[in-house]
Design a protein around this motif. Structure first.
Motif, short mmCIF file in Angstrom:
data_model
loop_
_atom_site.label_atom_id
_atom_site.label_comp_id
_atom_site.label_asym_id
_atom_site.label_seq_id
_atom_site.Cartn_x
_atom_site.Cartn_y
_atom_site.Cartn_z
N ALA A 156 -0.32 -4.36 -16.09
CA ALA A 156 -1.24 -3.93 -15.03
C ALA A 156 -0.49 -3.61 -13.75
CB ALA A 156 -2.27 -5.02 -14.76
N ASP A 157 -0.97 -2.59 -13.05
CA ASP A 157 -0.54 -2.33 -11.68
C ASP A 157 -1.42 -3.13 -10.72
OD1 ASP A 157 1.51 -0.25 -12.13
OD2 ASP A 157 -0.18 0.87 -12.94
N ILE A 158 -2.68 -3.31 -11.12
CA ILE A 158 -3.65 -4.07 -10.33
C ILE A 158 -4.47 -4.91 -11.30
CG2 ILE A 158 -5.70 -3.92 -8.84
CD1 ILE A 158 -4.59 -1.15 -7.91
N THR A 159 -4.67 -6.16 -10.95
CA THR A 159 -5.58 -7.02 -11.70
C THR A 159 -6.77 -7.34 -10.81
OG1 THR A 159 -3.80 -8.00 -13.00
CG2 THR A 159 -5.86 -9.23 -12.89
N ILE A 160 -7.96 -7.11 -11.34
CA ILE A 160 -9.20 -7.43 -10.62
C ILE A 160 -9.88 -8.57 -11.38
CG2 ILE A 160 -11.44 -6.60 -9.83
CD1 ILE A 160 -10.20 -3.76 -9.82
N THR A 161 -10.08 -9.66 -10.69
CA THR A 161 -10.79 -10.80 -11.27
C THR A 161 -12.12 -10.92 -10.56
OG1 THR A 161 -8.68 -11.90 -11.68
CG2 THR A 161 -10.66 -13.27 -11.76
N ILE A 162 -13.20 -11.01 -11.36
CA ILE A 162 -14.54 -11.14 -10.79
C ILE A 162 -15.12 -12.45 -11.30
CG2 ILE A 162 -16.81 -10.08 -10.51
CD1 ILE A 162 -15.52 -7.41 -11.46
N LYS A 163 -15.50 -13.31 -10.38
CA LYS A 163 -16.11 -14.59 -10.74
C LYS A 163 -17.50 -14.67 -10.13
CE LYS A 163 -11.85 -17.17 -11.24
NZ LYS A 163 -11.04 -18.29 -10.81
N LEU A 183 -8.53 -8.83 -5.94
CA LEU A 183 -7.73 -7.69 -6.37
C LEU A 183 -6.28 -8.00 -6.05
CD1 LEU A 183 -10.64 -6.59 -5.20
CD2 LEU A 183 -9.64 -4.40 -5.77
N THR A 184 -5.45 -8.04 -7.08
CA THR A 184 -4.06 -8.44 -6.93
C THR A 184 -3.14 -7.32 -7.39
OG1 THR A 184 -4.69 -10.73 -7.38
CG2 THR A 184 -2.35 -10.19 -7.57
N ALA A 185 -2.20 -6.94 -6.54
CA ALA A 185 -1.18 -5.97 -6.92
C ALA A 185 -0.16 -6.67 -7.80
CB ALA A 185 -0.50 -5.40 -5.68
N GLU A 186 0.22 -6.01 -8.89
CA GLU A 186 1.18 -6.59 -9.83
C GLU A 186 2.53 -5.89 -9.75
OE1 GLU A 186 0.32 -9.25 -11.22
OE2 GLU A 186 -1.86 -9.19 -11.31
N GLY A 187 2.71 -5.05 -8.74
CA GLY A 187 3.97 -4.32 -8.55
C GLY A 187 3.84 -3.36 -7.39
N GLU A 188 4.88 -2.53 -7.21
CA GLU A 188 4.91 -1.60 -6.09
C GLU A 188 3.77 -0.58 -6.12
OE1 GLU A 188 6.90 -1.64 -3.45
OE2 GLU A 188 8.05 -3.37 -4.16
#
Length: 162
Positions: free
Chosen positions: A126-133, A143-148
């Motif tokens: 993933a380039d971006i991981t979105i977690t919805i709780k 929303l978390t960036a997983e790289g540049e």
């Protein structure tokens, strides 16, 4: 290196729509190297709703249906190809190999992957991981960036909200 994370408490569907639209607009501005977004969350958390607004913002004018039974729904748009995956019903990650999963992750593509943990090592990172709780009547988006690449997109999308 630490990459940015943005958190939002969402009380209504309009806010979900705004987050999806901001992210899609930032993806449009990103380089055409391809973007992979993993969507995590329980059933009913809002992953497909988010995906619908995101795909419509990228230029799809029709309905966006859940790919729960087909595993993937393709959207060939003017500027980018979008592949919306839902791996909830995936029995074995090897099924992805049979469907040619690697062919979907390439330049000028956006891949939205619901239930990425079911795909195992066969999925692109993933380039971006979105977690919805879901917490009572609030959806908590992280929303978390997983790289540049992801960091650049999230910064363009949400820097003014930080």
């Amino acid at each position: 290196m630490t990459f940015p994370t943005f958190k939002f408490d969402v009380a209504d569907e309009q806010r979900t729509q705004a987050i999806a639209q901001n992210l899609a607009d930032a993806v449009k501005k990103a380089s055409p190297q391809g973007v992979v977004i993993h969507l995590e969350g329980d059933l009913g958390a809002g992953k497909t709703t988010f995906s619908r607004y995101f795909i419509q913002t990228l230029g799809h004018s029709g309905a966006v249906k859940s790919p729960t039974y087909t595993l993937v729904e393709p959207y060939e748009l003017d500027e980018v190809n979008v592949y919306h995956f839902d791996l909830y019903r995936l029995a074995d990650p090897e099924e992805l190999e049979f469907m040619g999963i690697r062919d979907y992750f390439g330049t000028n593509t956006v891949c939205l992957v619901e239930w990425p943990e079911r795909g195992g090592a066969l999925l692109a990172t993933a380039d971006i991981t979105i977690t919805i709780k879901l917490e009572e009547n609030i959806r908590c988006f992280t929303l978390t960036a997983e790289g540049e690449v992801g960091a650049g997109i999230l910064t363009v999308a949400f820097a003014c909200e930080a």
